[in-house]
Design a protein around this motif. Structure first.
Motif, PDB file in Angstrom:
ATOM      1  N   UNK A 115       2.411  10.628  33.269  1.00  0.00           N
ATOM      2  CA  UNK A 115       1.751  11.341  32.184  1.00  0.00           C
ATOM      3  C   UNK A 115       0.459  12.003  32.650  1.00  0.00           C
ATOM      4  N   UNK A 116       0.259  13.240  32.197  1.00  0.00           N
ATOM      5  CA  UNK A 116      -0.933  13.991  32.578  1.00  0.00           C
ATOM      6  C   UNK A 116      -2.204  13.277  32.126  1.00  0.00           C
ATOM      7  N   UNK A 117      -2.168  12.693  30.941  1.00  0.00           N
ATOM      8  CA  UNK A 117      -3.350  12.036  30.375  1.00  0.00           C
ATOM      9  C   UNK A 117      -3.772  10.813  31.175  1.00  0.00           C
ATOM     10  N   UNK A 118      -2.820  10.138  31.797  1.00  0.00           N
ATOM     11  CA  UNK A 118      -3.116   8.846  32.432  1.00  0.00           C
ATOM     12  C   UNK A 118      -2.892   8.811  33.943  1.00  0.00           C
ATOM     13  N   UNK A 119      -2.438   9.907  34.519  1.00  0.00           N
ATOM     14  CA  UNK A 119      -2.056   9.862  35.935  1.00  0.00           C
ATOM     15  C   UNK A 119      -3.243   9.652  36.874  1.00  0.00           C
ATOM     16  N   UNK A 120      -4.459   9.879  36.373  1.00  0.00           N
ATOM     17  CA  UNK A 120      -5.642   9.691  37.210  1.00  0.00           C
ATOM     18  C   UNK A 120      -6.258   8.302  37.060  1.00  0.00           C
ATOM     19  N   UNK A 121      -5.638   7.440  36.266  1.00  0.00           N
ATOM     20  CA  UNK A 121      -6.150   6.081  36.151  1.00  0.00           C
ATOM     21  C   UNK A 121      -6.082   5.397  37.522  1.00  0.00           C
ATOM     22  N   UNK A 122      -7.012   4.492  37.811  1.00  0.00           N
ATOM     23  CA  UNK A 122      -7.114   3.896  39.154  1.00  0.00           C
ATOM     24  C   UNK A 122      -5.820   3.288  39.687  1.00  0.00           C
ATOM     25  N   UNK A 123      -5.098   2.540  38.842  1.00  0.00           N
ATOM     26  CA  UNK A 123      -3.868   1.900  39.320  1.00  0.00           C
ATOM     27  C   UNK A 123      -2.766   2.933  39.524  1.00  0.00           C
ATOM     28  N   UNK A 124      -2.640   3.861  38.570  1.00  0.00           N
ATOM     29  CA  UNK A 124      -1.597   4.881  38.666  1.00  0.00           C
ATOM     30  C   UNK A 124      -1.821   5.787  39.877  1.00  0.00           C
ATOM     31  N   UNK A 125      -3.075   6.076  40.175  1.00  0.00           N
ATOM     32  CA  UNK A 125      -3.403   6.949  41.305  1.00  0.00           C
ATOM     33  C   UNK A 125      -3.473   6.190  42.625  1.00  0.00           C
ATOM     34  N   UNK A 126      -3.359   4.876  42.567  1.00  0.00           N
ATOM     35  CA  UNK A 126      -3.357   4.076  43.782  1.00  0.00           C
ATOM     36  C   UNK A 126      -4.726   3.834  44.392  1.00  0.00           C
ATOM     37  N   UNK A 127      -5.789   4.031  43.596  1.00  0.00           N
ATOM     38  CA  UNK A 127      -7.134   3.843  44.145  1.00  0.00           C
ATOM     39  C   UNK A 127      -7.567   2.377  44.153  1.00  0.00           C
ATOM     40  N   UNK A 128      -6.903   1.558  43.341  1.00  0.00           N
ATOM     41  CA  UNK A 128      -7.161   0.120  43.335  1.00  0.00           C
ATOM     42  C   UNK A 128      -5.836  -0.591  43.572  1.00  0.00           C
ATOM     43  N   UNK A 129      -5.829  -1.540  44.477  1.00  0.00           N
ATOM     44  CA  UNK A 129      -4.613  -2.289  44.766  1.00  0.00           C
ATOM     45  C   UNK A 129      -4.175  -3.074  43.528  1.00  0.00           C
ATOM     46  N   UNK A 130      -2.875  -3.082  43.240  1.00  0.00           N
ATOM     47  CA  UNK A 130      -2.379  -3.781  42.053  1.00  0.00           C
ATOM     48  C   UNK A 130      -2.829  -5.242  41.971  1.00  0.00           C
ATOM     49  N   UNK A 131      -2.790  -5.968  43.088  1.00  0.00           N
ATOM     50  CA  UNK A 131      -3.176  -7.381  43.081  1.00  0.00           C
ATOM     51  C   UNK A 131      -4.631  -7.552  42.668  1.00  0.00           C
ATOM     52  N   UNK A 132      -5.471  -6.640  43.139  1.00  0.00           N
ATOM     53  CA  UNK A 132      -6.894  -6.715  42.786  1.00  0.00           C
ATOM     54  C   UNK A 132      -7.099  -6.443  41.298  1.00  0.00           C
ATOM     55  N   UNK A 133      -6.360  -5.471  40.770  1.00  0.00           N
ATOM     56  CA  UNK A 133      -6.496  -5.147  39.353  1.00  0.00           C
ATOM     57  C   UNK A 133      -5.976  -6.287  38.483  1.00  0.00           C
ATOM     58  N   UNK A 134      -4.878  -6.901  38.886  1.00  0.00           N
ATOM     59  CA  UNK A 134      -4.341  -8.038  38.142  1.00  0.00           C
ATOM     60  C   UNK A 134      -5.354  -9.176  38.113  1.00  0.00           C
ATOM     61  N   UNK A 135      -5.920  -9.487  39.258  1.00  0.00           N
ATOM     62  CA  UNK A 135      -6.914 -10.567  39.330  1.00  0.00           C
ATOM     63  C   UNK A 135      -8.129 -10.257  38.479  1.00  0.00           C
ATOM     64  N   UNK A 136      -8.602  -9.024  38.564  1.00  0.00           N
ATOM     65  CA  UNK A 136      -9.771  -8.609  37.790  1.00  0.00           C
ATOM     66  C   UNK A 136      -9.520  -8.741  36.297  1.00  0.00           C
ATOM     67  N   UNK A 137      -8.358  -8.281  35.835  1.00  0.00           N
ATOM     68  CA  UNK A 137      -8.036  -8.366  34.414  1.00  0.00           C
ATOM     69  C   UNK A 137      -7.945  -9.798  33.920  1.00  0.00           C
ATOM     70  N   UNK A 138      -7.289 -10.650  34.706  1.00  0.00           N
ATOM     71  CA  UNK A 138      -7.145 -12.048  34.311  1.00  0.00           C
ATOM     72  C   UNK A 138      -8.499 -12.760  34.260  1.00  0.00           C
ATOM     73  N   UNK A 139      -9.359 -12.480  35.242  1.00  0.00           N
ATOM     74  CA  UNK A 139     -10.676 -13.122  35.282  1.00  0.00           C
ATOM     75  C   UNK A 139     -11.527 -12.673  34.098  1.00  0.00           C
ATOM     76  N   UNK A 140     -11.534 -11.373  33.830  1.00  0.00           N
ATOM     77  CA  UNK A 140     -12.321 -10.858  32.701  1.00  0.00           C
ATOM     78  C   UNK A 140     -11.863 -11.479  31.381  1.00  0.00           C
ATOM     79  N   UNK A 141     -10.553 -11.462  31.160  1.00  0.00           N
ATOM     80  CA  UNK A 141     -10.016 -11.981  29.900  1.00  0.00           C
ATOM     81  C   UNK A 141     -10.295 -13.476  29.758  1.00  0.00           C
ATOM     82  N   UNK A 142     -10.078 -14.227  30.827  1.00  0.00           N
ATOM     83  CA  UNK A 142     -10.292 -15.677  30.775  1.00  0.00           C
ATOM     84  C   UNK A 142     -11.766 -16.006  30.527  1.00  0.00           C
TER      85      UNK A 142
END
Length: 308
Positions: A96-123
């Motif tokens: 999607x044009x609206x979201x293709x520049x998001x960090x995960x979609x564009x590959x600027x942040x490794x998926x594992x790092x983003x998963x860890x970051x999200x879980x830590x923030x939420x917890x």
């Protein structure tokens, strides 16, 4: 010698690259956390705390540390939700044009790092809320589960009902705020919940009409793709009418609030009806989408102000 002086030292190059990379990484993390959306979400949490303090005789101004902790906990939970959503939706976001520049979609942040970051923030957010009031933490956790499991992992991929699930997740905000002050959850807290729940589907559908082809390409079953713009328009108007009616259940908040609710609701409903007679669906949908933000923001701020 002049040419040599014009070339940066190797150590300076590494240092500059490192600083730029660090700055870019930080911006990507902030982007993934959806900070503007988090701030919008916190308006509802804070307003609900102010209203609840009026009904429970809780001296909120004398307990600003409670307000700070709740906003911090709710903000971290919401940021974690958005980060996890970025991680899980990176495949469709890339289309999607609206979201293709998001960090995960564009590959600027490794998926594992983003998963860890999200879980830590939420917890961390839920733990902070739990330290203040367990009921508030439960409301936040429920919103998180609905958003990540029911909305992102399930319904968004298979059904147009995902808009309703998104509404349920966002509507947890006033319950989080109210429960932090009054864990018994007065009936008004549930009306605030209903207001936000009724607001989200037409807000989302207006965006979906603007980006119908993007959603079609991504294979996401939004109503404008599955049933057409005419059906989506009818749904928007029905929700807008129901939302206006629900806001008036709180007319005991006073004449200032009631007048505000009527004017704001009419500002969404009347143009919504006018959309049936317009051919420019994109322009109409853009107005309906953009207007939805000040509509809810002003409504909740007025609710809070009249209770101060």
């Amino acid at each position: 010698m002049d040419e040599f002086n014009a070339v940066p030292h190797a150590a300076d190059i590494k240092k500059g690259d490192s600083e730029e990379t660090h700055s870019s990484s930080w911006r990507d993390c902030v982007s993934a956390a959806g900070i503007p959306a988090v701030c919008f979400y916190l308006v509802f949490v804070a307003a609900s705390m102010v209203i609840a303090s009026s009904y429970s005789d809780f001296p909120l101004l004398q307990n600003l540390h409670i307000l700070t902790l709740v906003l911090t906990g709710a903000g971290l939970t919401a940021a974690g939700s958005f980060t996890l959503n970025n991680y899980l939706d990176r495949d469709v976001d890339a289309v999607m044009e609206r979201t293709k520049h998001r960090p995960a979609a564009a590959g600027r942040i490794k998926p594992a790092r983003m998963l860890t970051s999200g879980l830590v923030q939420a917890a961390l957010g839920i733990m902070i809320l739990g330290a203040v009031e367990p009921v508030s933490a439960v409301a936040a956790a429920a919103g998180l589960v609905v958003y990540i499991v029911i909305y992102t992992l399930w319904l968004k991929r298979v059904s147009t009902l995902h808009a309703a699930a998104g509404g349920l997740a966002g509507a947890a905000a006033p319950l989080i705020g109210w429960a932090a002050v009054d864990p018994a959850l007065h009936s008004h807290s549930w009306l605030l919940f209903c207001i936000l729940f009724m607001w989200y589907p037409p807000h989302f559908l207006a965006s979906a009409i603007q980006r119908t082809e993007e959603y079609r390409a991504a294979g996401i079953p939004v109503l404008p793709v599955q049933a057409g713009h005419a059906v989506a328009k009818r749904q928007i108007v029905l929700y807008a009418a129901a939302l206006l009616a629900v806001t008036l259940f709180l007319r005991e908040f006073g004449s200032v609030y009631t007048l505000t609710a009527v004017c704001l609701g009419a500002g969404w409903l009347i143009p919504g009806v006018a959309g049936f007679f317009l051919r420019n669906n994109t322009g109409w949908a853009r107005y309906m989408f953009v207007y939805s933000f000040p509509y809810m923001t002003i409504l909740f701020i007025v609710m809070a102000v009249v209770h101060m």
